[in-house]
Design a protein around this motif. Structure first.
Motif, mmCIF file in Angstrom:
data_model
loop_
_atom_site.group_PDB
_atom_site.id
_atom_site.type_symbol
_atom_site.label_atom_id
_atom_site.label_comp_id
_atom_site.label_asym_id
_atom_site.label_seq_id
_atom_site.Cartn_x
_atom_site.Cartn_y
_atom_site.Cartn_z
ATOM 1 N N LEU A 66 0.825 -1.203 0.000
ATOM 2 C CA LEU A 66 0.000 0.000 0.000
ATOM 3 C C LEU A 66 0.859 1.252 0.000
ATOM 4 C CD1 LEU A 66 -2.782 -0.924 2.616
ATOM 5 C CD2 LEU A 66 -2.857 -1.172 0.132
ATOM 6 N N GLY A 67 0.256 2.352 -0.400
ATOM 7 C CA GLY A 67 0.947 3.643 -0.427
ATOM 8 C C GLY A 67 0.264 4.559 -1.415
ATOM 9 N N ALA A 68 0.501 5.847 -1.263
ATOM 10 C CA ALA A 68 -0.100 6.824 -2.173
ATOM 11 C C ALA A 68 0.541 6.724 -3.551
ATOM 12 C CB ALA A 68 0.063 8.229 -1.603
ATOM 13 N N GLY A 69 -0.148 7.258 -4.557
ATOM 14 C CA GLY A 69 0.424 7.296 -5.903
ATOM 15 C C GLY A 69 1.732 8.051 -5.916
ATOM 16 N N GLY A 70 2.741 7.502 -6.600
ATOM 17 C CA GLY A 70 4.044 8.149 -6.672
ATOM 18 C C GLY A 70 4.973 7.829 -5.515
ATOM 19 N N SER A 71 4.538 6.932 -4.609
ATOM 20 C CA SER A 71 5.383 6.585 -3.458
ATOM 21 C C SER A 71 6.536 5.677 -3.848
ATOM 22 C CB SER A 71 4.543 5.909 -2.375
ATOM 23 O OG SER A 71 3.978 4.704 -2.857
ATOM 24 N N GLY A 72 6.385 4.955 -4.975
ATOM 25 C CA GLY A 72 7.425 4.029 -5.404
ATOM 26 C C GLY A 72 7.138 2.593 -5.043
ATOM 27 N N LYS A 73 5.898 2.291 -4.630
ATOM 28 C CA LYS A 73 5.599 0.915 -4.201
ATOM 29 C C LYS A 73 5.684 -0.077 -5.363
ATOM 30 C CE LYS A 73 0.584 1.570 -4.359
ATOM 31 N NZ LYS A 73 0.337 0.600 -5.434
ATOM 32 N N SER A 74 5.283 0.338 -6.555
ATOM 33 C CA SER A 74 5.399 -0.567 -7.702
ATOM 34 C C SER A 74 6.860 -0.787 -8.077
ATOM 35 C CB SER A 74 4.621 -0.014 -8.898
ATOM 36 O OG SER A 74 3.235 0.012 -8.612
ATOM 37 N N THR A 75 7.699 0.209 -7.814
ATOM 38 C CA THR A 75 9.141 0.047 -8.037
ATOM 39 C C THR A 75 9.713 -0.962 -7.051
ATOM 40 O OG1 THR A 75 9.252 2.346 -8.775
ATOM 41 C CG2 THR A 75 11.341 1.257 -8.283
ATOM 42 N N VAL A 76 9.219 -0.934 -5.811
ATOM 43 C CA VAL A 76 9.619 -1.938 -4.819
ATOM 44 C C VAL A 76 9.303 -3.337 -5.348
ATOM 45 C CG1 VAL A 76 9.114 -2.862 -2.513
ATOM 46 C CG2 VAL A 76 9.393 -0.397 -2.843
ATOM 47 N N ASP A 95 6.845 -3.129 -23.649
ATOM 48 C CA ASP A 95 6.046 -2.071 -23.012
ATOM 49 C C ASP A 95 6.936 -1.067 -22.289
ATOM 50 O OD1 ASP A 95 3.723 -3.192 -23.947
ATOM 51 O OD2 ASP A 95 3.227 -4.211 -22.057
ATOM 52 N N TYR A 96 7.983 -1.564 -21.617
ATOM 53 C CA TYR A 96 8.890 -0.660 -20.906
ATOM 54 C C TYR A 96 9.669 0.223 -21.881
ATOM 55 C CZ TYR A 96 8.077 -2.586 -16.272
ATOM 56 O OH TYR A 96 7.499 -2.941 -15.079
ATOM 57 N N ARG A 97 9.994 -0.329 -23.038
ATOM 58 C CA ARG A 97 10.687 0.466 -24.054
ATOM 59 C C ARG A 97 9.814 1.652 -24.473
ATOM 60 N NH1 ARG A 97 12.678 -1.352 -30.132
ATOM 61 N NH2 ARG A 97 13.962 0.494 -30.517
ATOM 62 N N ALA A 98 8.550 1.371 -24.742
ATOM 63 C CA ALA A 98 7.623 2.439 -25.113
ATOM 64 C C ALA A 98 7.375 3.390 -23.945
ATOM 65 C CB ALA A 98 6.307 1.835 -25.592
ATOM 66 N N LEU A 99 7.409 2.845 -22.717
ATOM 67 C CA LEU A 99 7.139 3.655 -21.535
ATOM 68 C C LEU A 99 8.242 4.692 -21.301
ATOM 69 C CD1 LEU A 99 5.139 4.077 -19.243
ATOM 70 C CD2 LEU A 99 6.389 2.371 -17.904
ATOM 71 N N MET A 100 9.493 4.357 -21.631
ATOM 72 C CA MET A 100 10.581 5.324 -21.478
ATOM 73 C C MET A 100 10.306 6.556 -22.350
ATOM 74 S SD MET A 100 12.094 3.530 -19.308
ATOM 75 C CE MET A 100 13.465 4.583 -18.890
ATOM 76 N N TYR A 101 9.850 6.295 -23.587
ATOM 77 C CA TYR A 101 9.510 7.383 -24.504
ATOM 78 C C TYR A 101 8.339 8.195 -23.945
ATOM 79 C CZ TYR A 101 8.013 9.624 -28.893
ATOM 80 O OH TYR A 101 7.647 10.521 -29.859
ATOM 81 N N ARG A 102 7.315 7.484 -23.485
ATOM 82 C CA ARG A 102 6.120 8.168 -22.981
ATOM 83 C C ARG A 102 6.451 9.015 -21.760
ATOM 84 N NH1 ARG A 102 0.296 5.351 -21.458
ATOM 85 N NH2 ARG A 102 -0.673 7.231 -20.599
ATOM 86 N N ASN A 103 7.219 8.475 -20.817
ATOM 87 C CA ASN A 103 7.608 9.234 -19.626
ATOM 88 C C ASN A 103 8.353 10.503 -19.998
ATOM 89 O OD1 ASN A 103 8.332 6.550 -17.188
ATOM 90 N ND2 ASN A 103 6.408 7.310 -18.020
ATOM 91 N N ARG A 210 8.024 4.867 -15.041
ATOM 92 C CA ARG A 210 6.906 5.268 -14.171
ATOM 93 C C ARG A 210 5.577 5.040 -14.884
ATOM 94 N NH1 ARG A 210 5.436 9.698 -10.722
ATOM 95 N NH2 ARG A 210 3.376 9.072 -9.932
ATOM 96 N N SER A 211 4.678 4.316 -14.222
ATOM 97 C CA SER A 211 3.321 4.151 -14.733
ATOM 98 C C SER A 211 2.385 3.995 -13.546
ATOM 99 C CB SER A 211 3.210 2.937 -15.657
ATOM 100 O OG SER A 211 3.501 1.745 -14.949
ATOM 101 N N LYS A 212 1.171 4.473 -13.709
ATOM 102 C CA LYS A 212 0.194 4.376 -12.635
ATOM 103 C C LYS A 212 -0.284 2.935 -12.491
ATOM 104 C CE LYS A 212 -1.731 9.046 -13.161
ATOM 105 N NZ LYS A 212 -2.957 9.825 -13.493
ATOM 106 N N THR A 213 -0.380 2.492 -11.239
ATOM 107 C CA THR A 213 -0.954 1.180 -10.973
ATOM 108 C C THR A 213 -2.467 1.326 -10.880
ATOM 109 O OG1 THR A 213 1.001 0.501 -9.730
ATOM 110 C CG2 THR A 213 -1.014 -0.774 -9.388
ATOM 111 N N THR A 214 -3.175 0.574 -11.696
ATOM 112 C CA THR A 214 -4.637 0.561 -11.623
ATOM 113 C C THR A 214 -5.092 -0.873 -11.393
ATOM 114 O OG1 THR A 214 -4.797 0.330 -14.030
ATOM 115 C CG2 THR A 214 -4.906 2.558 -13.133
ATOM 116 N N GLY A 215 -6.164 -1.008 -10.653
ATOM 117 C CA GLY A 215 -6.649 -2.354 -10.364
ATOM 118 C C GLY A 215 -5.789 -3.051 -9.325
#
Length: 407
Positions: A66-76, A95-103, A210-215
């Motif tokens: 658990l944690g607020a958005g942007g806390s880094g929990k998905s990175t953990v 997906d991560y390759r495309a995500l670097m561009y998107r970020n 960085r990507s938002k965790t949903t669900g």
């Protein structure tokens, strides 16, 4: 939620005419025996499932992340996958390759929008480039049946030109006012790699993406004789209503805080301070009756960014937290301890294991669960290895104690 019950009305059989006769005592006894047999069968089935679940759970440790958005929990969670050799699939790598561009593009777009809001002017020669970059979509293109994203070369040149502008760098210094993702300097420093035709994201790239965790997602790791099941849920305010569905059967809560967020706003609510929101959220979770006997693992995360901010003197703490001693501004260790105390005070009825490496806490005499706190940098794989080894030791000892094998 309104519960609807079906009321079955029983009428005297005599009132229904002579076409239906009353059942005999033997018939009633037979019906009762059949009903009891079915009930015993259901009970036995349920008990069998419970015993099987207990056997399975005997070696499984379920941790709610658990944690607020942007806390880094998905990175953990990502670094734990790397530490336990759970590989990323080809689809995830793509997906991560495309995500670097998107970020990168999203971050620059946010800074350009902030230029107007803060009334900071860019160099006139940059304005046409800024206008061109602002119209570029966040998602890279694809060519034919090749699903490897194409990074336009002109975008790279425009991004470098924009990033080097003194006006934009001034905006970056104030980016906390609109919650621009902190990975933008990393992305710009590695931009040449991203545009190579055979670019494959490195471990460091994946941790910085960085990507938002949903669900709700579950990730399992096998560590010797124990299976660790981590349940990750979105941290944005709109996602928190889903947390209740994850509480069942939890052994521990790993709560992640963006320690560097003391002067930053929430991405979804620019009127809310990140750390104050995290304090309120932690208080609501740690005081929840469902979790009073559970172990809490408090990760005060992003200490690398926090230390840089505090030491620089450019982001003082007192404007946001007036109870912080002004004479301690610039002292990293005192600043860390200040925020650690703030979180641990919210759990007054619990025992607290306050620790540095390794993560160690002593169990108190009451029945409430322990809280173990640690300063972490999720993108630092070697540092996280030490922390996670300590977490595993704590959780295994708790499991053994619950089974009555450890006093």
């Amino acid at each position: 939620m309104t519960l609807h019950s079906n009321h079955h009305h029983l009428y005297p059989l005599s009132a229904m005419g002579n076409c239906v006769s009353s059942p005999s005592k033997d018939d009633n006894d037979l019906l009762l025996k059949k009903r009891d047999a079915r009930a015993r069968k259901r009970t036995k089935s349920i008990e069998t499932k419970i015993r099987a679940d207990e056997r399975r759970r005997g070696n499984e440790i379920k941790i709610l992340l658990l944690g607020a958005g942007g806390s880094g929990k998905s990175t953990v969670l990502k670094v734990m996958r790397l530490l336990h050799h759970v590989p990323f699939t080809e689809s995830e790598i793509s997906d991560y390759r495309a995500l670097m561009y998107r970020n990168l593009i999203e971050g620059l777009h946010l800074l350009l929008d902030l230029c107007d809001e803060l009334e900071i002017e860019l160099d006139p020669s940059i304005l046409p480039i800024a206008e061109s970059l602002s119209s570029i979509p966040h998602t890279p293109g694809y060519e034919g049946n090749d699903f490897s994203p194409l990074f336009p070369q002109e975008v790279k040149g425009d991004a470098l030109a924009i990033w080097s502008d003194p006006g934009l760098q001034e905006v970056w210094k104030r980016s906390r006012e609109v919650a621009v993702p902190e990975n933008l300097p990393y992305l710009m420093a590695n931009i040449d790699r991203f545009w190579e035709p055979d670019y494959v994201p490195s471990e460091s790239d994946i941790l910085h993406a960085r990507s938002k965790t949903t669900g709700i997602s579950e990730t399992a790791f096998q560590v010797r004789d124990h299976k660790y099941l981590f349940v990750d849920v979105g941290g944005q305010k709109s996602e928190r209503r889903k947390w209740l569905h994850c509480f069942d059967g939890v052994d521990a809560i790993l709560f992640v805080v963006n320690l560097a967020g003391y002067d930053e706003v929430l991405e979804e609510d620019r009127d809310a301070n990140q750390t104050r929101d995290a304090l309120l959220l932690f208080q609501s979770i740690v005081s929840n009756p469902l979790f009073l006997s559970k172990t809490f693992l408090l990760f005060l995360n992003k200490t690398d960014l926090f230390d840089q901010k505090v030491a620089s003197g450019l982001s003082p703490i007192t404007p946001t937290f007036s109870d912080y001693p002004s004479e301690d501004e610039g002292d990293v260790l005192k600043a860390r301890a200040f925020f650690q105390r703030k979180f641990l005070r919210l759990a007054k009825t619990r025992d607290s294991g306050v620790a540095g490496p390794p993560l160690i806490g002593s169990r108190g005499s009451n029945s409430n669960g322990m809280i173990y706190s640690h300063f972490s940098t999720a993108v630092d794989k070697s540092g996280m290895r030490v922390i996670m080894m300590a977490v595993q030791e704590v959780m295994v000892r708790q499991l053994i104690a619950e089974m009555g094998l450890l006093s």
